[in-house]
Design a protein around this motif. Sequence first.
Motif, PDB file in Angstrom:
ATOM      1  N   LYS A  14       0.863  -1.137   0.126  1.00 45.98           N
ATOM      2  CA  LYS A  14       0.137  -0.017   0.395  1.00 45.98           C
ATOM      3  C   LYS A  14       0.773   0.628  -0.097  1.00 45.98           C
ATOM      4  O   LYS A  14       0.383   2.726   0.509  1.00 45.98           O
ATOM      5  CB  LYS A  14      -0.503   0.123   0.517  1.00 45.98           C
ATOM      6  N   SER A  15       2.147   0.896  -0.218  1.00 44.25           N
ATOM      7  CA  SER A  15       2.775   2.056  -0.621  1.00 44.25           C
ATOM      8  C   SER A  15       2.951   2.879  -2.029  1.00 44.25           C
ATOM      9  O   SER A  15       2.826   1.448  -2.812  1.00 44.25           O
ATOM     10  CB  SER A  15       4.176   2.072   0.574  1.00 44.25           C
ATOM     11  N   TRP A  16       3.277   3.778  -2.305  1.00 42.07           N
ATOM     12  CA  TRP A  16       3.461   4.826  -3.262  1.00 42.07           C
ATOM     13  C   TRP A  16       4.196   5.646  -3.629  1.00 42.07           C
ATOM     14  O   TRP A  16       4.450   6.368  -2.825  1.00 42.07           O
ATOM     15  CB  TRP A  16       2.589   4.357  -4.251  1.00 42.07           C
ATOM     16  N   SER A  17       4.161   5.973  -5.192  1.00 39.51           N
ATOM     17  CA  SER A  17       5.142   7.124  -5.064  1.00 39.51           C
ATOM     18  C   SER A  17       5.305   7.613  -6.890  1.00 39.51           C
ATOM     19  O   SER A  17       4.941   7.015  -7.321  1.00 39.51           O
ATOM     20  CB  SER A  17       7.150   6.839  -5.200  1.00 39.51           C
ATOM     21  N   LEU A  18       5.218   9.376  -6.347  1.00 39.70           N
ATOM     22  CA  LEU A  18       4.742   9.638  -7.616  1.00 39.70           C
ATOM     23  C   LEU A  18       5.588  10.001  -8.145  1.00 39.70           C
ATOM     24  O   LEU A  18       6.237  10.719  -7.395  1.00 39.70           O
ATOM     25  CB  LEU A  18       3.307  10.517  -7.510  1.00 39.70           C
ATOM     26  N   GLN A  19       5.461  11.128  -9.021  1.00 43.08           N
ATOM     27  CA  GLN A  19       7.283  11.770  -9.953  1.00 43.08           C
ATOM     28  C   GLN A  19       6.140  12.620 -10.746  1.00 43.08           C
ATOM     29  O   GLN A  19       5.460  12.160 -11.557  1.00 43.08           O
ATOM     30  CB  GLN A  19       8.259  11.034 -11.005  1.00 43.08           C
ATOM     31  N   HIS A  20       6.361  14.060 -10.262  1.00 41.77           N
ATOM     32  CA  HIS A  20       6.108  15.579 -11.134  1.00 41.77           C
ATOM     33  C   HIS A  20       4.082  15.266 -10.469  1.00 41.77           C
ATOM     34  O   HIS A  20       3.707  14.836 -12.071  1.00 41.77           O
ATOM     35  CB  HIS A  20       6.470  15.736 -12.543  1.00 41.77           C
ATOM     36  N   ALA A  21       3.662  15.533  -9.852  1.00 48.19           N
ATOM     37  CA  ALA A  21       2.298  15.632  -9.163  1.00 48.19           C
ATOM     38  C   ALA A  21       1.763  16.533  -9.266  1.00 48.19           C
ATOM     39  O   ALA A  21       2.421  17.355  -8.653  1.00 48.19           O
ATOM     40  CB  ALA A  21       2.228  14.561  -8.664  1.00 48.19           C
ATOM     41  N   LEU A  22       0.895  16.030  -9.519  1.00 48.34           N
ATOM     42  CA  LEU A  22      -0.122  17.757  -8.746  1.00 48.34           C
ATOM     43  C   LEU A  22      -0.720  16.894  -7.809  1.00 48.34           C
ATOM     44  O   LEU A  22      -1.331  15.364  -8.153  1.00 48.34           O
ATOM     45  CB  LEU A  22      -1.355  17.542  -9.813  1.00 48.34           C
ATOM     46  N   TYR A  23      -1.533  17.038  -6.589  1.00 49.90           N
ATOM     47  CA  TYR A  23      -2.490  16.913  -5.858  1.00 49.90           C
ATOM     48  C   TYR A  23      -3.226  17.521  -5.073  1.00 49.90           C
ATOM     49  O   TYR A  23      -3.215  18.468  -4.932  1.00 49.90           O
ATOM     50  CB  TYR A  23      -1.253  15.782  -4.182  1.00 49.90           C
ATOM     51  N   ARG A  24      -4.103  16.290  -4.507  1.00 57.07           N
ATOM     52  CA  ARG A  24      -5.616  16.698  -3.259  1.00 57.07           C
ATOM     53  C   ARG A  24      -5.713  15.469  -2.647  1.00 57.07           C
ATOM     54  O   ARG A  24      -6.126  14.936  -2.914  1.00 57.07           O
ATOM     55  CB  ARG A  24      -7.062  17.146  -4.318  1.00 57.07           C
ATOM     56  N   LEU A  25      -5.178  16.015  -0.957  1.00 53.77           N
ATOM     57  CA  LEU A  25      -5.426  15.015  -0.427  1.00 53.77           C
ATOM     58  C   LEU A  25      -6.157  14.995   0.884  1.00 53.77           C
ATOM     59  O   LEU A  25      -6.284  16.206   1.774  1.00 53.77           O
ATOM     60  CB  LEU A  25      -3.417  14.863   0.352  1.00 53.77           C
TER      61      LEU A  25
END
Length: 107
Positions: A14-25
């Motif tokens: 359940k871990s993850w990683s993103l590169q060059h991300a736009l986010y809403r958490l």
Amino acid sequence: HLLTAQSAHWQQDKSWSLQHALYRLGLSNRLTAWGQASALKRDRQGRYHLSKTSYTTCPPQHRTWHLTTDELYLNTDTGRGEARNAILRLQDIPVAYIPYFNFPIDK
């Protein structure tokens, strides 16, 4: 959560990683964080680590303030965030440099 990224990697734990991300958490029932990051990682305990990022709790169409940081850590278990090498911006105008900043993310 709402996430977009140039690349993404999800793990079975359940871990993850993103590169060059736009986010809403969604950090709590009442608090939503918005921003972008060159790297955004979530560990299997649900803690977030963001690099070269912007962070605000303002909606995108009314962004009154935001932080730009080298490193940002968000821990929903403790309800705390930590920013390193942050600049506080009001209406995109830099108003303060903050080497280390610890702040609530659950209120």
